[in-house]
Scaffold this motif. Structure first.
Motif, PDB file in Angstrom:
ATOM      1  N   MET A 277      -4.980 -20.226  -1.768  1.00 30.82           N
ATOM      2  CA  MET A 277      -4.919 -19.920  -0.338  1.00 30.82           C
ATOM      3  C   MET A 277      -3.535 -19.447   0.070  1.00 30.82           C
ATOM      4  O   MET A 277      -3.251 -19.301   1.246  1.00 30.82           O
ATOM      5  CB  MET A 277      -5.284 -21.170   0.476  1.00 30.82           C
ATOM      6  N   HIS A 280      -3.007 -16.583   2.641  1.00 28.49           N
ATOM      7  CA  HIS A 280      -3.726 -16.604   3.914  1.00 28.49           C
ATOM      8  C   HIS A 280      -2.875 -17.204   5.008  1.00 28.49           C
ATOM      9  O   HIS A 280      -2.041 -18.055   4.752  1.00 28.49           O
ATOM     10  CB  HIS A 280      -4.992 -17.460   3.781  1.00 28.49           C
ATOM     11  N   HIS A 307       0.866 -24.729   6.274  1.00 35.56           N
ATOM     12  CA  HIS A 307       0.570 -25.568   5.119  1.00 35.56           C
ATOM     13  C   HIS A 307       1.280 -25.101   3.863  1.00 35.56           C
ATOM     14  O   HIS A 307       1.306 -25.792   2.872  1.00 35.56           O
ATOM     15  CB  HIS A 307      -0.933 -25.575   4.881  1.00 35.56           C
ATOM     16  N   HIS A 308       1.881 -23.908   3.892  1.00 34.43           N
ATOM     17  CA  HIS A 308       2.521 -23.394   2.689  1.00 34.43           C
ATOM     18  C   HIS A 308       3.616 -24.289   2.184  1.00 34.43           C
ATOM     19  O   HIS A 308       3.765 -24.479   0.984  1.00 34.43           O
ATOM     20  CB  HIS A 308       3.094 -22.003   2.959  1.00 34.43           C
TER      21      HIS A 308
HETATM   22 CU   LIG Z   1      -1.968 -19.869   3.429  1.00 37.13          CU
END
Ligand SMILES: [Cu+2]
Length: 313
Positions: A277, A280, A307-308
């Motif tokens: 992910m 994104h 969230h990275h």
């Molecule tokens: Cu992401």
């Protein structure tokens, strides 16, 4: 062959065929499975209301209008029968309506994402399908296993499911519903076993060479104390599942033996889930209509605030 012998043969065949059902969806051991079995049987009976008369009438008409009949009924002007029209349309329409109502209701009642009502607190198990084995993480107990799933009978389980790569389907036929596991996505399933026992767990979605060995035992212990004892036993294992050892585990293997991890690093499931992910934006960003229209370009600056950081650290 006499009629009697034919009947005997038919009976034997049916018994042998049904014997193949033990251990499958028609031999449920949990509430979800029982409800689904009843649904399958009810729908089959409803559909047989059409199928059986059609078979019987086909044979009857073939006989009634046979070529060798010596008194012919000749009606070249015949074109319409309101009686037949009413019968052949009303019965199927009523069945479709009944099936529609039943399907609507059971779809809501058996929603795999919905926790089981009135069954008390759920045990959470995180499931990852790998090539070609199943990884079960118990976040509350801090342990993990491969190809063995243990839980107390009469306690509902909340499964969170994802995949390392290929799509698989998590399925314990005797407990009910199957649900797909997909990389970068989390699917959910709620099941319960209403009696202790060992049930077969499989993937019902083909995923390549080692697929046939991708099986596990789902063991429902008689009491919670038995489950706690099993957890203690697993905790004794001097093996830890971390990001590093997970990478090793994720390498393709066939017929992987049952493996216990006495310790599992926090948030490993989320880490596996977010692995693909990275490019994104956060989903919150896209839920705002003006952002959805402009898309990725404007999302870029926000991306690495979300969230990275927790994923990439
Ligand atoms: Cu992401």
């Amino acid at each position: 062959m006499s009629i009697r012998n034919l009947l005997k043969l038919t009976f034997t065949t049916i018994v042998l065929m049904l014997a193949g059902c033990s251990g499958g969806v028609l031999d449920p051991k949990g509430q979800v499975g029982v409800d689904e079995k009843n649904l399958i049987i009810l729908c089959t009976i409803l559909m047989l209301i059409v199928v059986i008369p059609v078979i019987v009438l086909t044979l009857y008409f073939a006989w009634k209008y046979r070529a060798s009949r010596d008194f012919e009924i000749y009606t070249p002007k015949w074109a319409h029968s309101t009686k037949i029209e009413a019968l052949v349309w009303s019965v199927p329409v009523l069945i479709i309506v009944a099936l529609g109502v039943i399907t609507w209701r059971s779809t809501i009642a058996l929603d795999p994402y919905a926790p089981l009502e009135g069954q008390g607190e759920h045990l959470t198990v995180e499931v990852v399908s790998l090539d070609w084995k199943w990884l079960f993480i118990y976040p509350e107990q801090g342990i993990a296993t491969v190809n063995e799933l243990v839980f107390p009978a009469n306690k509902p389980i909340a499964f969170k499911i994802t995949s390392e790569n290929a799509m698989n389907s998590f399925f314990i036929p005797q407990l009910g519903s199957q649900i797909y596991s997909m990389a970068g996505m989390e699917t959910k399933l709620h099941l319960i076993a209403n009696e202790p026992g060992t049930f077969k767990g499989i993937s019902s979605n083909y995923s390549g060479a080692g697929f046939s060995g991708m099986k596990f035992n789902a063991i429902a212990t008689p009491t919670e104390a038995d489950f706690d004892a099993w957890v203690e036993k697993v905790k004794q294992e001097d093996t830890a599942l971390t990001s590093g050892s997970y990478k090793e585990l994720a390498e393709p293997t066939e017929d992987h033996p049952v493996t216990y991890y006495g310790d599992v690093s926090d948030g490993l499931f989320h880490e596996i889930l977010m692995k693909y992910m990275k490019d994104h934006g956060s989903m919150d960003f896209y839920s705002k209509p003006n952002n959805a229209a402009t898309g990725m370009k404007k999302a870029m600056p926000d991306m690495h605030k979300g969230h990275h950081e927790e994923v990439n650290e």
